[in-house]
Each structure stands twice: as C-alpha cells, then as structure tokens.
Motif scaffolding. Structure first.
Motif, PDB file in Angstrom:
ATOM      1  N   ASP A  73      43.511  34.263  37.892  1.00  0.00           N
ATOM      2  CA  ASP A  73      44.531  33.470  38.524  1.00  0.00           C
ATOM      3  C   ASP A  73      44.050  31.947  38.834  1.00  0.00           C
ATOM      4  O   ASP A  73      42.799  31.742  38.540  1.00  0.00           O
ATOM      5  CB  ASP A  73      44.963  33.924  40.126  1.00  0.00           C
ATOM      6  CG  ASP A  73      43.882  34.031  41.161  1.00  0.00           C
ATOM      7  OD1 ASP A  73      42.745  33.818  40.661  1.00  0.00           O
ATOM      8  OD2 ASP A  73      44.018  33.988  42.224  1.00  0.00           O
ATOM      9  N   ASN A  85      40.132  26.464  40.827  1.00  0.00           N
ATOM     10  CA  ASN A  85      39.320  27.511  40.590  1.00  0.00           C
ATOM     11  C   ASN A  85      38.338  27.158  39.218  1.00  0.00           C
ATOM     12  O   ASN A  85      37.298  27.499  39.172  1.00  0.00           O
ATOM     13  CB  ASN A  85      39.791  28.867  40.172  1.00  0.00           C
ATOM     14  CG  ASN A  85      40.409  29.849  41.433  1.00  0.00           C
ATOM     15  OD1 ASN A  85      39.885  29.129  42.571  1.00  0.00           O
ATOM     16  ND2 ASN A  85      41.210  30.658  41.328  1.00  0.00           N
ATOM     17  N   GLY A 154      37.846  39.390  42.685  1.00  0.00           N
ATOM     18  CA  GLY A 154      37.482  39.647  44.209  1.00  0.00           C
ATOM     19  C   GLY A 154      38.952  40.171  44.840  1.00  0.00           C
ATOM     20  O   GLY A 154      39.820  40.047  44.463  1.00  0.00           O
ATOM     21  N   GLY A 156      40.858  39.596  48.638  1.00  0.00           N
ATOM     22  CA  GLY A 156      40.917  39.179  49.959  1.00  0.00           C
ATOM     23  C   GLY A 156      41.235  40.198  51.047  1.00  0.00           C
ATOM     24  O   GLY A 156      41.343  41.244  51.013  1.00  0.00           O
ATOM     25  N   MET A 161      44.453  40.738  44.973  1.00  0.00           N
ATOM     26  CA  MET A 161      43.548  40.410  43.887  1.00  0.00           C
ATOM     27  C   MET A 161      44.539  39.478  43.182  1.00  0.00           C
ATOM     28  O   MET A 161      45.453  39.620  43.064  1.00  0.00           O
ATOM     29  CB  MET A 161      43.264  41.694  43.207  1.00  0.00           C
ATOM     30  CG  MET A 161      44.447  42.533  42.509  1.00  0.00           C
ATOM     31  SD  MET A 161      43.839  43.819  41.595  1.00  0.00           S
ATOM     32  CE  MET A 161      45.214  44.442  40.859  1.00  0.00           C
ATOM     33  N   ALA A 162      43.705  38.838  42.160  1.00  0.00           N
ATOM     34  CA  ALA A 162      43.986  37.515  41.578  1.00  0.00           C
ATOM     35  C   ALA A 162      45.043  36.780  42.720  1.00  0.00           C
ATOM     36  O   ALA A 162      44.829  36.890  43.760  1.00  0.00           O
ATOM     37  CB  ALA A 162      44.977  38.152  40.443  1.00  0.00           C
TER      38      ALA A 162
HETATM   39  O1  LIG Z   1      42.227  31.958  43.750  1.00  0.00           O
HETATM   40  C1  LIG Z   1      41.621  32.904  44.731  1.00  0.00           C
HETATM   41  O2  LIG Z   1      41.878  32.634  45.720  1.00  0.00           O
HETATM   42  C2  LIG Z   1      40.950  33.881  43.989  1.00  0.00           C
HETATM   43  O3  LIG Z   1      40.907  34.028  42.522  1.00  0.00           O
HETATM   44  C3  LIG Z   1      41.185  35.127  44.692  1.00  0.00           C
HETATM   45  O4  LIG Z   1      42.030  36.112  44.064  1.00  0.00           O
HETATM   46  C4  LIG Z   1      40.036  35.720  45.031  1.00  0.00           C
HETATM   47  O5  LIG Z   1      39.484  36.446  44.246  1.00  0.00           O
HETATM   48  C5  LIG Z   1      40.273  36.770  46.244  1.00  0.00           C
HETATM   49  O6  LIG Z   1      41.113  35.749  47.430  1.00  0.00           O
HETATM   50  C6  LIG Z   1      38.890  36.842  47.022  1.00  0.00           C
HETATM   51  O7  LIG Z   1      38.382  35.482  47.598  1.00  0.00           O
HETATM   52  P1  LIG Z   1      37.331  35.467  48.404  1.00  0.00           P
HETATM   53  O8  LIG Z   1      36.211  35.917  47.558  1.00  0.00           O
HETATM   54  O9  LIG Z   1      37.083  33.844  48.747  1.00  0.00           O
HETATM   55  O10 LIG Z   1      37.478  36.063  49.617  1.00  0.00           O
END
Ligand SMILES: O=C(O)[C@H](O)[C@@H](O)[C@H](O)[C@H](O)COP(=O)(O)O
Length: 252
Positions: A73, A85, A154, A156, A161-162
């Motif tokens: 993403d 990103n 990752g 949130g 995710m994404a």
């Molecule tokens: O653009 C984004 O925000 C990320 O790609 C998102 O998907 C990320 O992987 C999660 O939100 C976890 O984010 P953190 O590691 O900052 O908690």
C-alpha cells in the motif's frame, strides 16, 4: 492455503533479527530457483525493523541486484512528502543497498503528487500487468492472481493491514488487483492498496507486529478469529507467519 503460524520474540531486536534472516533465506532460495526475488513492503514501523538487512552479514550476502520491490500500500502524496511510504523505505532501507532503480516499483510520481488515488491504483495495476508480460511476476495457477515471493506486512491497532480497514468496502474487492481509498481512518486519507486476493496469493507472508497498541486486535484474531478485522483474513500460498514481540502478544 497456509495455516497461520505465530512466533513471539522476547524483544523487538530479536524479531528484527529473525525477520532479516527469514527474508535473506527466501531471497537466496528464490534467486537460486528462478534468478529473481519479488518483495512487497508496507509502510509504518516495519521499515525500522528491516534495519538488520542493511548490516552484516546480510548486506554483503544478499544478491540485491536480483530484487524487485513493490508496495502493498502507498499513500497518495508526493514522493518527497513525509507521509510517503516510498520515501520512508528509500531513506531507511532501499538507498543503502544496490537494488537497480528500475527494479523499484513506486506509485506514479506525477499522479501521486496530484492526489489522484483512483488513477494511481489503476496505473499500479497496469505496472503489475506489464511485469506479468515480462515474466517478472507469475500468475498463480492456484489463485489466478499475481504471485509475489514475499510480502512484509504490518498491522494497525484497529486490525487493518495494507490499506484494508475495518468497515470499509475495499476488503471485498475481488476484480481489481489494486484499489484505492479516499477516506482512510489512518491519515493520510488517500491511499492505494493491493486487494485481499492479491495479498493472499503471495507465496510467503510475514506479518510483523510490535508494541502494546495492537495487542487487543492480535488477541481478537488469534483467539477468536474475528473476521471483522481485515488482518484476520491474511493467508498465503506457502507460509503465513506472524512475528510478535512480547508487548503485542500481551493479551494472548
Ligand atoms: O501505509 C501504512 O500505513 C502502512 O502500510 C500500514 O498498512 C501499516 O503497515 C500498518 O498501519 C502498521 O503501521 P505501524 O507499523 O505504523 O503501526
């Protein structure tokens, strides 16, 4: 589809070490088998945790010239914007290793700076389709969607995710490979994202989660498989592995 596997590490440092080793091993395996390695990154803290890859022994042993890098993403903003990103990954990781520029597939520079999320998603999907023609990305015989070697993801605190967020329709998209959102609950609001079938068509998916904030969502997924949280839908063709630190695992 692969069962979810979970490993809890005593510290973030050990998680980071294991993530580097996992990535390096898959890089060696795929480069040996097919001469290239396709890696999909997300944003957020993950890039910090990839720091071990730019240190010995990995910095010298990985065949960086064979890597092809994508984003699961991306925020729709200029490449130079602190929210990007691409910028985050370039500064923290990609600028430190010799991956050819042409193998780094960022969001379209012009349309991202212009803030056109829908067009950026369409262009990113077109880019993936061109790479299918060039035989960089295969189409999975099992899923019918593009098959990446490894995605590093990752989650949130809300279980996203994404850029697939709870109570947003993007999670249900099955036609498109890349879609967009203009009202993301996590700022910035405009983003593009791989769709769920593409995410799950990856051979290996590594979900890395640290700290206390996502611990409740981790427990909802691991104990109750609460499918209202997008990350609960994560799968993979070969391995779906979740790396947690102690804090992220504290509600289990
Ligand atoms: O653009 C984004 O925000 C990320 O790609 C998102 O998907 C990320 O992987 C999660 O939100 C976890 O984010 P953190 O590691 O900052 O908690």
């Amino acid at each position: 589809m692969a069962q979810r596997k979970m490993i809890v590490f005593p510290t973030k440092n050990e998680l980071s070490q294991a993530m580097a080793e996992y990535t390096a091993n898959l890089s060696a395996k795929f480069i040996k088998e097919k001469g290239l390695f396709t890696v999909v990154l997300s944003g957020g803290d993950l890039i910090d945790w990839l720091c071990k890859l730019v240190q010995p022994p990995y910095i010298d042993s990985i065949e960086w010239s064979k890597w092809h890098v994508f984003w699961v993403d991306e925020r729709v903003c200029a490449w130079e914007d602190p929210d990007s990103n691409y910028k985050l990954a370039m500064e923290g990781f990609l600028s430190k290793v010799p991956i050819p520029d042409k193998n780094i597939y960022a969001i379209d520079k012009h349309w991202a700076a212009d803030g056109n999320a829908e067009h950026c998603a369409a262009l990113y999907e077109e880019c993936l389709k061109d790479l299918v023609k060039e035989k960089i990305i295969p189409i999975s015989k099992k899923t019918g969607y593009p098959e990446f070697d490894l995605q590093l993801l990752g989650m949130g605190p809300d279980g996203h995710m994404a850029s697939l967020f709870p109570n947003h329709p993007q999670i249900n998209e099955k036609q498109k490979w890349v879609t967009h959102i203009t009202d993301s609950p996590k700022p910035p609001p405009k983003r593009i994202t791989f769709t769920l079938p593409v995410i799950n068509s990856s051979l290996y998916n590594l979900m890395a989660i640290c700290d206390k904030a996502p611990a409740k969502s981790v427990a909802e997924i691991m104990k109750r498989n609460n499918l209202s949280l997008p990350s609960a839908h994560l799968s993979a063709q070969v391995e779906n592995v979740w790396y947690l630190d102690q804090a992220a695992a504290s509600e289990l």
